[in-house]
Design an enzyme around this catalytic site. Structure first.
Site, mmCIF file in Angstrom:
data_model
loop_
_atom_site.group_PDB
_atom_site.id
_atom_site.type_symbol
_atom_site.label_atom_id
_atom_site.label_comp_id
_atom_site.label_asym_id
_atom_site.label_seq_id
_atom_site.Cartn_x
_atom_site.Cartn_y
_atom_site.Cartn_z
ATOM 1 N N GLN A 137 31.791 42.324 42.621
ATOM 2 C CA GLN A 137 31.396 42.662 43.992
ATOM 3 C C GLN A 137 32.307 43.646 44.752
ATOM 4 O O GLN A 137 31.807 44.546 45.427
ATOM 5 C CB GLN A 137 31.281 41.370 44.826
ATOM 6 C CG GLN A 137 30.759 41.629 46.208
ATOM 7 C CD GLN A 137 30.640 40.414 47.094
ATOM 8 O OE1 GLN A 137 30.512 40.535 48.287
ATOM 9 N NE2 GLN A 137 30.667 39.217 46.542
ATOM 10 N N SER A 138 33.621 43.438 44.674
ATOM 11 C CA SER A 138 34.503 44.220 45.558
ATOM 12 C C SER A 138 34.380 45.723 45.302
ATOM 13 O O SER A 138 34.116 46.503 46.224
ATOM 14 C CB SER A 138 35.952 43.770 45.374
ATOM 15 O OG SER A 138 36.348 43.986 44.035
ATOM 16 N N LYS A 181 44.231 37.221 38.199
ATOM 17 C CA LYS A 181 42.824 37.566 38.415
ATOM 18 C C LYS A 181 42.402 36.887 39.711
ATOM 19 O O LYS A 181 42.821 35.756 39.971
ATOM 20 C CB LYS A 181 41.966 37.024 37.283
ATOM 21 C CG LYS A 181 42.088 37.792 35.987
ATOM 22 C CD LYS A 181 41.095 37.250 34.977
ATOM 23 C CE LYS A 181 41.114 38.092 33.718
ATOM 24 N NZ LYS A 181 40.144 37.594 32.725
ATOM 25 N N VAL A 182 41.582 37.539 40.475
ATOM 26 C CA VAL A 182 41.231 36.967 41.780
ATOM 27 C C VAL A 182 39.755 37.121 42.084
ATOM 28 O O VAL A 182 39.164 38.179 41.844
ATOM 29 C CB VAL A 182 42.079 37.637 42.893
ATOM 30 C CG1 VAL A 182 41.562 37.285 44.272
ATOM 31 C CG2 VAL A 182 43.544 37.214 42.778
ATOM 32 N N GLU A 196 36.663 36.103 45.244
ATOM 33 C CA GLU A 196 36.502 36.022 46.707
ATOM 34 C C GLU A 196 37.299 34.898 47.380
ATOM 35 O O GLU A 196 38.134 35.127 48.250
ATOM 36 C CB GLU A 196 35.005 35.844 47.009
ATOM 37 C CG GLU A 196 34.663 35.510 48.442
ATOM 38 C CD GLU A 196 34.911 36.666 49.396
ATOM 39 O OE1 GLU A 196 34.485 37.781 49.085
ATOM 40 O OE2 GLU A 196 35.516 36.440 50.452
ATOM 41 N N ASP A 256 35.876 40.174 48.974
ATOM 42 C CA ASP A 256 35.258 41.155 48.074
ATOM 43 C C ASP A 256 34.737 42.368 48.831
ATOM 44 O O ASP A 256 35.251 43.469 48.713
ATOM 45 C CB ASP A 256 34.082 40.501 47.337
ATOM 46 C CG ASP A 256 34.553 39.662 46.157
ATOM 47 O OD1 ASP A 256 35.674 39.874 45.693
ATOM 48 O OD2 ASP A 256 33.789 38.792 45.715
ATOM 49 N N GLY A 258 39.278 35.525 71.106
ATOM 50 C CA GLY A 258 39.842 36.368 72.162
ATOM 51 C C GLY A 258 40.222 35.560 73.390
ATOM 52 O O GLY A 258 40.343 34.340 73.347
ATOM 53 N N GLY A 259 40.387 36.246 74.481
ATOM 54 C CA GLY A 259 40.812 35.593 75.711
ATOM 55 C C GLY A 259 39.666 35.038 76.542
ATOM 56 O O GLY A 259 39.880 34.524 77.641
ATOM 57 N N GLN A 260 38.445 35.143 76.047
ATOM 58 C CA GLN A 260 37.286 34.638 76.787
ATOM 59 C C GLN A 260 36.738 33.432 76.021
ATOM 60 O O GLN A 260 36.151 33.589 74.954
ATOM 61 C CB GLN A 260 36.184 35.717 76.895
ATOM 62 C CG GLN A 260 36.663 37.049 77.462
ATOM 63 C CD GLN A 260 36.977 36.981 78.955
ATOM 64 O OE1 GLN A 260 36.654 36.009 79.635
ATOM 65 N NE2 GLN A 260 37.621 38.018 79.465
HETATM 66 N N1 CAO Z 1 33.768 48.884 27.259
HETATM 67 C C1 CAO Z 1 34.615 48.049 26.620
HETATM 68 N N2 CAO Z 1 35.350 47.112 27.252
HETATM 69 C C2 CAO Z 1 35.190 47.006 28.579
HETATM 70 C C3 CAO Z 1 34.330 47.835 29.299
HETATM 71 C C4 CAO Z 1 33.597 48.804 28.584
HETATM 72 N N3 CAO Z 1 32.764 49.631 29.198
HETATM 73 N N4 CAO Z 1 34.397 47.485 30.603
HETATM 74 C C5 CAO Z 1 35.281 46.471 30.689
HETATM 75 N N5 CAO Z 1 35.764 46.192 29.473
HETATM 76 C C6 CAO Z 1 36.752 45.180 29.123
HETATM 77 C C7 CAO Z 1 38.091 45.416 29.788
HETATM 78 O O1 CAO Z 1 38.774 46.445 29.143
HETATM 79 C C8 CAO Z 1 38.751 44.068 29.623
HETATM 80 O O2 CAO Z 1 39.295 43.963 28.355
HETATM 81 P P1 CAO Z 1 40.826 43.525 28.053
HETATM 82 O O3 CAO Z 1 41.050 42.240 28.812
HETATM 83 O O4 CAO Z 1 40.851 43.365 26.573
HETATM 84 O O5 CAO Z 1 41.712 44.586 28.544
HETATM 85 C C9 CAO Z 1 37.551 43.129 29.670
HETATM 86 O O6 CAO Z 1 36.385 43.933 29.617
HETATM 87 C C10 CAO Z 1 37.444 42.219 30.876
HETATM 88 O O7 CAO Z 1 37.800 42.863 32.072
HETATM 89 P P2 CAO Z 1 38.325 41.995 33.292
HETATM 90 O O8 CAO Z 1 39.531 41.234 32.835
HETATM 91 O O9 CAO Z 1 38.488 42.855 34.468
HETATM 92 O O10 CAO Z 1 37.097 41.012 33.560
HETATM 93 P P3 CAO Z 1 37.087 39.414 33.747
HETATM 94 O O11 CAO Z 1 35.650 39.060 33.778
HETATM 95 O O12 CAO Z 1 37.922 38.694 32.765
HETATM 96 O O13 CAO Z 1 37.745 39.214 35.187
HETATM 97 C C11 CAO Z 1 37.910 39.580 37.583
HETATM 98 C C12 CAO Z 1 36.994 39.481 36.362
HETATM 99 C C13 CAO Z 1 37.057 39.993 38.742
HETATM 100 C C14 CAO Z 1 38.554 38.231 37.829
HETATM 101 C C15 CAO Z 1 39.010 40.634 37.312
HETATM 102 O O14 CAO Z 1 38.403 41.830 36.913
HETATM 103 C C16 CAO Z 1 39.907 40.897 38.511
HETATM 104 O O15 CAO Z 1 40.780 40.119 38.845
HETATM 105 N N6 CAO Z 1 39.702 42.067 39.152
HETATM 106 C C17 CAO Z 1 40.535 42.493 40.274
HETATM 107 C C18 CAO Z 1 40.221 41.738 41.523
HETATM 108 C C19 CAO Z 1 38.779 41.835 41.911
HETATM 109 O O16 CAO Z 1 38.205 42.867 42.073
HETATM 110 N N7 CAO Z 1 38.210 40.666 42.156
HETATM 111 C C20 CAO Z 1 36.927 40.581 42.825
HETATM 112 C C21 CAO Z 1 35.853 40.368 41.915
HETATM 113 S S1 CAO Z 1 34.398 40.168 42.839
HETATM 114 O O17 CAO Z 1 34.381 38.550 43.176
#
Ligand code: CAO
Length: 485
Positions: free
Chosen positions: A74-75, A193-194, A196, A225, A304-306
């Site tokens: 989403q973000s 990892k984070v 919302e 997000d 706020g103040g109201q």
């Molecule tokens: N081709 C091949 N690999 C791909 C790819 C593509 N086109 N697109 C993504 N990938 C791979 C990445 O390289 C990664 O691989 P490695 O871990 O081996 O390096 C893998 O997919 C997973 O990516 P990710 O770790 O970003 O995804 P996740 O689902 O495990 O985590 C999230 C998701 C959101 C927790 C994490 O991306 C994150 O913390 N992002 C930053 C904060 C953020 O934006 N959070 C808000 C999310 S919206 O609620």
């Protein structure tokens, strides 16, 4: 031969110059020409002359900007969708066969992309590339060279693991802006990892939301997000502007914790005020409940103040949204007293001034509620607005989805999708008088792979054939399984 021609040309020019110098008529014409150049400030502050085209027909705000959109969930997608609405060409790179994980999350229509995905990825083009395949890396590098901005919100380190370090990108294209959303900025949590709600909790929102007696609460608004996506979009636009002067790109980071805190700044304000005494506008002050050493949850108190509160309206027993937000704004206190049938409060020293009212807010709102309970929320709005009393109905999502005025302004837009049919999306909440929002449906997975390879990246027919054979843009035989929501 060539030398003779040059000499003849030079002679002719010299004769013409001499004739121009002698002729008074020609002289004056030259003068006029000089005046013309001097008179209008055609490029004031280095800007072009104002367009004479009708409003809305001078191109969109971000036309010509190419975004390599490496975002998911989403973000990041919120950020790039806004830039697309403003005219940027957003090329979303997705993993072959799987795509953005949200395509399959919270599915309501079998076989169709989820609303989670479609409402965050409108007006973009989709290309599938396996970023870990050698040929895929080559295509990505071409995209880096062609685009102005790379936007990503992978987990920390993921982009580097793909070989796309800042140093490498900057070498390939020194003008490229690399914009990232991460959960936290540099510090103890930078590798986390984070999602919302984690951001809402770490950014100060959860601790200050909810009722004093209850646990911390997350809000329905996606401030971690979508809020951070908005912050990132602002950073990107500013970096694009700076690039006009500097000629180079830069890294832009929006951490979700920082974004949430920015939206909670009034609570950090109150934290500092606490050192100097209780927060008199919080209801707990009037209720005689002592304050601790951190900002408490304040229920529906206004920030706020109201002073304000949510009050029941007619029908609240059966309709969960039959409520109104009511603000006892000081300048209209007299009108409030008249409307609710308490004219004596206008002069009563216990109620006549804002400081006198602060310890009695509970009683005041209970009395106002006796009046609001006799009206439905729209009737109450109509009456209160006549007296400029600030108030707002609690609108349900159903009411918002059906609201004609939101449709008319393009804030709620209906688009048609080839596999799911019509759906509602949120258009551009930022209205620009010379850049109409470009709100279109989301792309199917890899819908534009071919056209991007050929038209943006300039691959020939044969090269596209080779790429298809290589497996860099197609799903592996056994597609990776999308995780459940
Ligand atoms: N081709 C091949 N690999 C791909 C790819 C593509 N086109 N697109 C993504 N990938 C791979 C990445 O390289 C990664 O691989 P490695 O871990 O081996 O390096 C893998 O997919 C997973 O990516 P990710 O770790 O970003 O995804 P996740 O689902 O495990 O985590 C999230 C998701 C959101 C927790 C994490 O991306 C994150 O913390 N992002 C930053 C904060 C953020 O934006 N959070 C808000 C999310 S919206 O609620």
């Amino acid at each position: 031969m060539a030398t003779r021609k040059k000499v003849a040309k030079a002679k002719a020019k010299a004769t013409a110059d001499a004739a121009r110098a002698k002729s008074p008529a020609k002289k004056s014409r030259r003068k006029i020409v000089r005046l013309k150049v001097k008179k209008p400030a055609a490029k004031a502050n280095g800007l072009p002359r104002p367009s004479t085209k009708p409003w809305g027909q001078a191109g969109r705000a971000l036309e010509g900007v190419k975004i390599l959109d490496f975002t998911h969930v989403q973000s990041g997608p919120t950020c790039t969708q806004l830039l697309a609405y403003m005219g940027a060409d957003v090329i979303k790179v997705e993993r072959p066969g799987v795509g953005d994980i949200t395509r399959g999350q919270l599915r309501d229509v079998k076989g169709a992309d989820s609303l989670y995905f479609t409402m965050l990825n409108g007006s973009k083009r989709s290309i599938t590339i396996d970023s870990k395949h050698p040929k895929g890396k080559e295509i990505l590098e071409r995209l880096v060279k062609q685009c102005d901005v790379l936007v990503e919100n992978f987990a920390p380190g993921a982009l580097d693991r793909m070989g796309l370090t800042w140093e490498h990108i900057n070498k390939l294209n020194p003008r490229m802006i690399v914009a990232s959303v991460k959960g936290f900025g540099p510090g103890p949590y930078e590798d986390c990892k984070v999602y919302e709600n984690v951001a809402q909790c770490a950014g100060g929102s959860a601790s200050t939301t909810g009722f004093r007696e209850g646990p911390p609460l997350v809000t329905g608004a996606q401030i971690g997000d979508s809020g951070t996506g908005l912050h990132l979009a602002l950073g990107i636009v500013a970096a694009l502007y700076q690039r006009i002067r500097s000629g180079r790109g830069q890294r832009v980071l929006a951490a979700m914790q920082d974004g949430v805190l920015n939206l909670c700044r009034v609570k950090l304000r109150d934290q500092q005020r606490l050192k100097h005494g209780p927060l008199a506008e919080y209801s707990q002050y009037g209720e005689g409940v002592p304050f601790g050493d951190a900002v408490p949850r304040a229920g529906n108190d206004s920030g706020g103040g109201q002073p304000g509160w949510i009050l029941k309206c007619k029908g609240w027993e059966t309709d969960p949204d039959a409520y109104i937000y009511f603000i006892t704004q000081a300048p209209v206190w007299g009108a409030i007293c008249d409307v609710i049938g308490k004219p004596e409060w206008k002069t009563d020293p216990d109620y006549a001034t804002p400081p006198a009212r602060l310890p009695r807010l509970r009683k005041i709102f209970d009395t106002v509620e006796k009046w609001t309970e006799t009206k439905n929320k729209f009737e109450a709005m109509d009456i209160l607005n006549k007296y400029d009393i600030p108030c707002g109905p609690i609108l349900s999502m159903k009411e918002i989805a059906e609201d004609e005025s939101l449709r008319a302004t393009g804030t709620v837009v209906e688009v048609d999708h080839p596999t799911r049919g019509k759906y509602l999306t949120v258009g551009n909440p930022i209205k620009m008088s010379d850049s109409a929002a470009d709100v279109r449906r989301s792309p199917l997975l890899g819908e534009h792979t071919d056209e991007i390879l050929r038209k943006v990246l300039g691959y020939s027919e044969k090269e596209v054939g080779d790429i298809k054979q290589s497996g860099a843009i197609t799903a592996p035989d056994k597609p990776a399984k999308a995780e459940a929501a």
